[in-house]
Write a protein that holds these residues in place. Sequence first.
Motif, PDB file in Angstrom:
ATOM      1  N   ASP A 138      -5.103   4.121   0.721  1.00  0.00           N
ATOM      2  CA  ASP A 138      -5.315   5.569   0.320  1.00  0.00           C
ATOM      3  C   ASP A 138      -3.947   6.471   0.128  1.00  0.00           C
ATOM      4  O   ASP A 138      -3.845   7.221  -0.564  1.00  0.00           O
ATOM      5  N   ASN A 139      -2.971   5.817   0.956  1.00  0.00           N
ATOM      6  CA  ASN A 139      -1.458   6.649   0.623  1.00  0.00           C
ATOM      7  C   ASN A 139      -0.941   6.207  -0.644  1.00  0.00           C
ATOM      8  O   ASN A 139       0.426   6.512  -0.744  1.00  0.00           O
ATOM      9  N   MET A 140      -1.302   5.594  -1.491  1.00  0.00           N
ATOM     10  CA  MET A 140      -0.594   5.281  -2.635  1.00  0.00           C
ATOM     11  C   MET A 140      -1.140   6.000  -4.033  1.00  0.00           C
ATOM     12  O   MET A 140      -0.657   5.948  -4.954  1.00  0.00           O
ATOM     13  N   ALA A 141      -2.062   6.944  -3.733  1.00  0.00           N
ATOM     14  CA  ALA A 141      -2.762   7.878  -4.563  1.00  0.00           C
ATOM     15  C   ALA A 141      -1.763   8.888  -5.103  1.00  0.00           C
ATOM     16  O   ALA A 141      -1.626   8.808  -6.503  1.00  0.00           O
ATOM     17  N   GLY A 142      -0.918   9.366  -4.303  1.00  0.00           N
ATOM     18  CA  GLY A 142      -0.130  10.152  -4.994  1.00  0.00           C
ATOM     19  C   GLY A 142       1.180   9.550  -5.846  1.00  0.00           C
ATOM     20  O   GLY A 142       1.490   9.990  -6.680  1.00  0.00           O
ATOM     21  N   TYR A 143       1.611   8.347  -5.271  1.00  0.00           N
ATOM     22  CA  TYR A 143       2.433   7.422  -6.265  1.00  0.00           C
ATOM     23  C   TYR A 143       2.120   7.251  -7.389  1.00  0.00           C
ATOM     24  O   TYR A 143       2.804   7.610  -8.483  1.00  0.00           O
ATOM     25  N   VAL A 144       0.799   6.555  -7.630  1.00  0.00           N
ATOM     26  CA  VAL A 144       0.300   6.353  -8.997  1.00  0.00           C
ATOM     27  C   VAL A 144       0.193   7.565  -9.817  1.00  0.00           C
ATOM     28  O   VAL A 144       0.382   7.508 -11.140  1.00  0.00           O
TER      29      VAL A 144
END
Length: 353
Positions: free
Chosen positions: A223-229
């Motif tokens: 879930d914590n990767m959404a912003g990065y992608v």
Amino acid sequence: MAQRVPPTVTWVDEDGGAVRMIDQTRLPGELVMLNCTEVECVAQAIERLSVRGAPAIGCAAALGMALAGHTSEAEDVEALVGDLRAARDRLAATRPTAVNLFWALEEMDRVIADRAQEGPHALRQALLERAREIVEDDLQRCMAMGHNALALIPQGANILTHCNAGALATAGYGTALGVVRAAHEAGRGVHVWVDETRPLLQGARLTAWELCMEGIPATLITDNMAGYVMSQGRVDCVVVGSDRIAANGDVANKIGTYTVAVLARRHDVPFYVAAPVSTVDYGLASGDIIPIEERSHDEVAMLAHRVTEPVCPDIAIYNPAFDVTPHDLVDAIVTEKGVARAPYVQSLAAMRD
Ligand code: MRU
């Protein structure tokens, strides 16, 4: 090769009449069907998320009411209606957020009100007929949503989704994943970013499984990767489902959806919601009064079936299962009737059944 996912929840005549569902707590490890021959079994299946996702919960509740009629030993209509009321109360107490549950129970109440005078046999038949119709309608509504959303999905789109709003969350085809399926079938060459969706991993366990079964290209992220992608320009739109939409367009959905919506706005990524009109709660003016289910602390404390050791054994745990995304972060709501845009008070009202 793509394989077909069996019906999420359906009526079967085996075992003298039963509600059969995929036991989603066992996925993706094994595909096991659960046959409920008592309404209590259906209620517990909803509570422990063997059947989950707002439209599928509604279908299970409707079939549960048909099962309650079927299993009741009442010989006169008054006694049968008494048994049905008890079943209704039990099913209504399972999960508070998905309005489709209450919508389906109201539909079944209407059958009781309209058909009870015809006697117990006719009432039992009418309940089963209506429950089957609700399931069949849900499938049709999902397919219509997929078709209506095509205008929003560009060729080669990278679509991010959260939780599971797929065939497993509906009678089949899915809401958010119905949009993905329709785009895939239309040759749009879509790719899906799948949020794992802590704490119960509906994204990693269920959405990834469905997309894999269908042969739709997808990438699993935490879930914590959404912003990065999104910051890398690798997401063209977000599409999620919903458990309840207030009359003003505020959207309750799986915990973490609000975070995704904020990130999407920050990165100019359109945020779309796909849901049937039965998910709109026209009686609620805004999302701040949507009841939010709180679930067991174990779901947060447990990771991959192991208790994560807290630094302090007395640490508090908070586990809301849903959050509310305010309507100003929602670019469109796709229903089986079309695409609603702001101001939602008007556009959703125009879609009311
Ligand atoms: O707790 P769950 O798994 O029932 O939560 C499901 C969701 O939040 C889905 O996104 C929602 O019900 C839409 S399903 C078409």
